[in-house]
Design an enzyme around this catalytic site. Sequence first.
Site, PDB file in Angstrom:
ATOM      1  N   HIS A 171     -35.726-127.855  26.410  1.00  0.00           N
ATOM      2  CA  HIS A 171     -34.847-127.150  27.345  1.00  0.00           C
ATOM      3  C   HIS A 171     -33.689-126.446  26.654  1.00  0.00           C
ATOM      4  O   HIS A 171     -32.647-126.239  27.266  1.00  0.00           O
ATOM      5  CB  HIS A 171     -34.279-128.137  28.380  1.00  0.00           C
TER       6      HIS A 171
ATOM      7  N   GLU B 279     -44.983-119.938  37.324  1.00  0.00           N
ATOM      8  CA  GLU B 279     -44.237-118.875  36.634  1.00  0.00           C
ATOM      9  C   GLU B 279     -45.075-117.626  36.396  1.00  0.00           C
ATOM     10  O   GLU B 279     -44.631-116.504  36.595  1.00  0.00           O
ATOM     11  CB  GLU B 279     -43.677-119.392  35.297  1.00  0.00           C
TER      12      GLU B 279
END
Lengths: 358, 319
Positions: B126, B57
């Site tokens: 999440h 990322e």
Amino acid sequence: MSSRSLDLQGVSTTFTLTGEFEMQNIDINTIAQSDLQAVKQNHALTLLHEMLRIRRFEEKAAELYSLGMIRGFLHLYIGEEAVAVGAMQAFGQQDRIVATYREHGHALARGVPIRSLMAEMYGKANGCSRGRGGSMHLFDAGRRFYGGYAIVGGGLPIAVGLALADKLQSRPYVTACFFGDGAVAEGEFHESLNLAALWKLPVLFLCENNLYAMGTALARHQSQTDIAMKAQGYGFQGEAVDGMDVLAVEKATRRVADWVRQGKGPYLLEFRTYRFRAHSMYDPELYRTKEEVERWKERCPIATFQTWLRQQQLLADTTLAQIEAAVDHEIEDAIVFAEAGPSEPVEDLLRDVYTQEG
Amino acid sequence: MTYREAIRAGLREALRSDPRVFLMGEDVGRYGGAYACSRGLLEEFGPERVRDTPLSESTFVGAGIGAALGGMRPIVEVMTVNFSLLALDQVVNNAATLRHMSGGQFSIPLAVRMATGGGRQLAAQHSHSLEGWYAHIPGIKVLTPATVADAKGMLLAALQDPDPVFIFEHAMLYPMEGELDEDAGAADISQARVRRQGNDVTLITFGGSLPKTLEAAEQLASLEIEAEVVDARVLRPLDISTFLTSVAKTHRVVIVDEAWRTGSFAAEISAQIMEQGFDHLDAPVARICAAEVPMPYAKHLEEAALPQVGIIVKTVQGL
């Protein structure tokens, strides 16, 4: 010293005494032997001059720091000048440079005007970053000098992206990415090497291994201290170069820059070098011995290069004196420029946060 | 058309109309996007312009910044806001600062998209709603499209913007149906929008909480309370004037924000209304936020942790 050699094959760039960027296209086959010798000498003296500019600029910066004229962090490059100067010879005007927070040397070697650098250290509006960056954030868009990154490893992904842009636009440019041995411990180093290799991007990773990540010795932060070897883990080549030998640095960088420019993917060079001064102005240097520093100083890239030049009869005392005088004059002029420079009005505090104001 | 299809339409239009645009991110190509937003685009535009990235990322967001500096118009998809934490250094230290710390020499025309929010029993790692964190950072813009039209229009606007724009797509909105004018281009990204008119109370929200808030407003209408629903849409730069206009009319405010209450974006909106609209208020600003707990997995606990229609109605009634 006998291993040094001055190889002019492919010399294409040099800098004038004032640091202006110039292009020279030299076809070695068409020039007379005596001219070739002159070109060699001229190039060698340019290298010496460039290293001396950096050395004196930083010595003066340290002095100005103790006088309180420069503040913030000041990370000196003294001892490592051969890396920036040697490597920078390999890049043309269109190539891109990404550096670290110890980047005075890279900026000078790239041709960022010394006046604008000194003014930046003073925090003046005529500084190369308008006084918004300071010593750690030197930028010059016109010279494709992209800074100036003070989070260790943070510049590597930027370099990968610049190279991606060039590849996507089919441009034959190289992005040179300087970083230190400390960055090798960051995830971004590994991610960036992987991505650059995976996408075969024209990035030249240039590791300045000065043996310390701030105060932590290489062997205390790396399980594998052979940094050049790490490229192999990502399927491309790396090699170590004597970073105290400006000619070795130049030669190696030219060779691998050509490789990268040909679209063969990234390359890693590890320059083995040493920082003579403390990490920053706040560092009491408890982590290394004076003897170790002294031993490395015997390999000073400027002193040893001078000795070699004399042996080759390429440097006369009068020439050295002229170079020294030119450097001193240039630095004094930069200080005058910086001190006379305007401070940005506080009303402009919020400018340049967004491209479209408001 | 769904919110997801609107994003895909926006991506397709951007890729078609500007050769500098490319999309990169985890699973955007072969997989078609974790939320299927980019399905079919690899086939249409090829692997140079629809690029699957490794799970790196920090580096692919940083590479987006670098590519923008190098003349491209990258769209970076970070699969979810949860993973964007791995790229925060590039966002905070590079994307947001490069223009300023270079003295205005560089612009970074970068669009970063990511899914955000909870509500699908994905538990504590999440289900984050961290757009408010991003909105804290000067130098970037933060968009929270909550309608099908904004899903496309805000993406196109982000690509016309010379600065880094972060788009937070609430994961619960992807299947939402809505109206989209096929010819609609870039949306305005400077203003909040009144989504429902009302005179009795102002409900301010954004992103995934908009549909819940509109439903609460309908229930309130049946109780003869007419709520005005304001969709903040853009968290940075924040359009406080639209809020103040509404508050001047209704004199009461409830802010609905799916993030944790402490340090939430709702707190920022509340503070600004108090600073600039104190005289309009007949009651303290109320906030409905997530419970201060890592998101639990069990359905009934997750529902209890998040703002719901019932609590919005109840809070308004209690004002």
